[in-house]
Write an enzyme that holds these catalytic residues in place. Structure first.
Site, mmCIF file in Angstrom:
data_model
loop_
_atom_site.group_PDB
_atom_site.id
_atom_site.type_symbol
_atom_site.label_atom_id
_atom_site.label_comp_id
_atom_site.label_asym_id
_atom_site.label_seq_id
_atom_site.Cartn_x
_atom_site.Cartn_y
_atom_site.Cartn_z
ATOM 1 N N PHE A 152 0.815 -1.224 0.000
ATOM 2 C CA PHE A 152 0.000 0.000 0.000
ATOM 3 C C PHE A 152 0.846 1.270 0.000
ATOM 4 O O PHE A 152 0.317 2.359 0.167
ATOM 5 C CB PHE A 152 -0.927 0.003 1.219
ATOM 6 N N CYS A 263 -0.705 3.344 -10.485
ATOM 7 C CA CYS A 263 -1.592 2.368 -9.833
ATOM 8 C C CYS A 263 -3.078 2.595 -10.087
ATOM 9 O O CYS A 263 -3.743 1.714 -10.632
ATOM 10 C CB CYS A 263 -1.316 2.345 -8.335
#
Ligand SMILES: NC(=O)c1ccc[n+]([C@@H]2O[C@H](COP(=O)([O-])OP(=O)(O)OC[C@H]3O[C@@H](n4cnc5c(N)ncnc54)[C@H](O)[C@@H]3O)[C@@H](O)[C@H]2O)c1
Length: 439
Positions: A152, A263
């Site tokens: 993350f 992303c």
């Protein structure tokens, strides 16, 4: 633990260096010989604050090494991480898993004794099953467990994010793998980082769902910004007013030119497409993608409007090219679509970015790249602040006013206060706040 990291890009390199810093022995493998040669010389292939120092310190302590050969480090490893790219497949928007499956085949070749194989790359639900199938087919004798451990971290704050994450997600139902992963993340568990153990498929979905939710927040506030602009309100006040609600939270509520980067765009598309493969059309994601796509062209129209309705033959200065500050990553940066639209409308674009120019040169054609902020501004008919690098938040506004041919500022990141700008004689257009016309 002895860890092998396949892929030494933004995620593999940061993860490898941080694991080494936790005290593990890490070998980062990459099949790009130039990248490995650079890393061995101590040159970072990417820009990430603090990374060069972290890598150097751990290489010095002999906890971190680089190679192009998987076999040697993999044989002694407790865990082999896959951190290769999963770009959008141009034909259908699904995640291209070629690199992941290739890594799985290479791992199968070198398995000796029990190994934990960890997917760090962002992969669609079910990929762990397919990696297992590939390896079993090639090596029916092998003893291994495939774990999903999505990452993350954010570029630009990657080391801090990795060392102080909100949570670590580990998807496995294998007890031996669970023990190895627990050991690998022991330093974080000791600091009370929540370690969330899930089924592997759940972990795979968590990563996509998290990115989709964050992109939704950005897109939502962008639409509210449009309303604020038309209705004469200030989106920053609105964002603060809603963000203080604990159920909403203040982050990812900065209105701007739309999300981008390596992303969100590819992950939302992959989530949408893989949902369809399960017979689940996720309409909200479909809408978010479409709103964000249209927003980039809309930003170009906003710039053109601020310049009086046409920009043919005009020179537009663009400050910032990367999709966010503190990275050199140009993948899917909104600046590309916006600059292209300005060029389509006949403008000449001169641009400056503190770290992104090297990558930008390979993507943007016909742009004149400047050496610094002020030479970028010289003689321009207007300036667009595209990325909120610190250096663009602290510009000498009087100097800027003098250098520009016309004092028009289009601030797509709301870096400045409208009242200050108008006081200094600029025509100032920002996002989700009233526009000010210099008279
Ligand atoms: N960049 C981010 O901020 C971020 C954050 C979270 C998750 N992710 C995910 O992590 C994954 C990696 O992303 P990235 O940005 O680091 O990609 P990247 O393109 O920067 O790096 C991937 C690296 O893998 C190497 N590689 C490919 N196949 C290989 C093989 N078979 N053997 C050895 N090396 C190989 C490539 O040469 C490249 O250096 C992606 O799935 C991405 O979605 C990225």
């Amino acid at each position: 633990m002895r860890i092998t990291m396949i892929g030494s890009g933004y995620v593999g390199l940061v993860t490898g260096a941080c694991f080494a810093d936790f005290g593990h022995t890490v070998t980062c493998v990459d099949n790009d010989p130039a990248k490995i040669a650079a890393l061995k010389r101590g040159d970072m292939p990417i820009y990430e604050p603090g990374l060069a120092e972290l890598v150097a310190a751990n290489v010095r302590e002999k906890r971190l090494a680089f190679t192009t050969e998987l076999a040697g480090p993999a044989r002694g490893a407790d865990a082999i991480f896959i951190a290769v790219g999963t770009p959008s497949r141009p034909a259908d928007g699904l995640a291209d898993l070629t690199f992941v499956y290739q890594a799985a085949r290479e791992i199968a070749d070198v398995l000796d004794g029990f190994k934990v194989i960890v997917t760090k790359s962002t992969v669609p639900v079910g990929t762990g099953d397919e990696i297992t199938r590939i390896i079993k087919e090639l090596r029916p004798d092998a003893d291994f467990a495939v774990v999903s451990n999505p990452e993350f971290l954010r570029e630009g704050a990657a080391i801090d994010d990795f060392k102080k994450p909100d949570r670590v997600v580990i998807g496995t139902d294998d007890d031996r793998a669970r023990a190895v992963m627990g050991e690998i993340y022991q330093s974080l568990a000791r600091n009370n980082t929540p370690i969330v153990f899930t089924e592997r498929r759940g972990a795979e979905i968590i990563k996509y769902a998290a990115n989709a939710f964050l992109a939704t927040k950005i897109t939502f506030i962008n639409e509210i910004a449009d309303l604020c602009e038309q209705a004469g309100a200030n989106v920053q006040e609105v964002a603060q007013g809603i963000g203080l609600d604990n159920r909403i939270g203040p982050k990812f509520l900065n209105a701007g030119p739309g999300y981008g980067g390596s992303c969100f765009p590819k992950d939302l598309l992959a989530l949408l497409k893989s949902g369809l493969d399960f017979g689940v059309p996720i309409r909200s994601i479909e809408t978010i993608i479409s709103i964000n796509e249209q927003r980039k062209r809309a930003m170009a129209r906003k710039i053109i409007a601020a310049c009086g309705g046409q920009i043919r033959g005009q020179s537009i200065a663009v400050l910032g090219l990367t999709f966010k500050p503190d990275t050199d990553d140009m993948r899917e940066s909104p600046s590309v679509a916006i600059i292209t639209a300005l060029q389509d409308a006949g403008a000449k674009v001169k641009a400056y970015d503190p770290e992104g120019i090297k990558q930008a040169r390979t993507i943007l054609k016909g742009v004149d790249f400047a050496e610094d902020s002020y030479s970028c501004l010289e003689g321009a008919d207007a300036v667009v602040i595209m990325t909120e690098w610190d250096v663009f938040r602290r510009l000498d506004l009087d100097r800027m006013r003098q250098l520009l041919k016309r004092p028009i500022v289009i601030d797509l990141r709301n870096c400045y206060r409208p009242a200050d700008m108008i006081k200094r004689g600029f025509t100032y257009v920002s996002v989700g706040r009233p526009a000010y016309q210099c008279t």
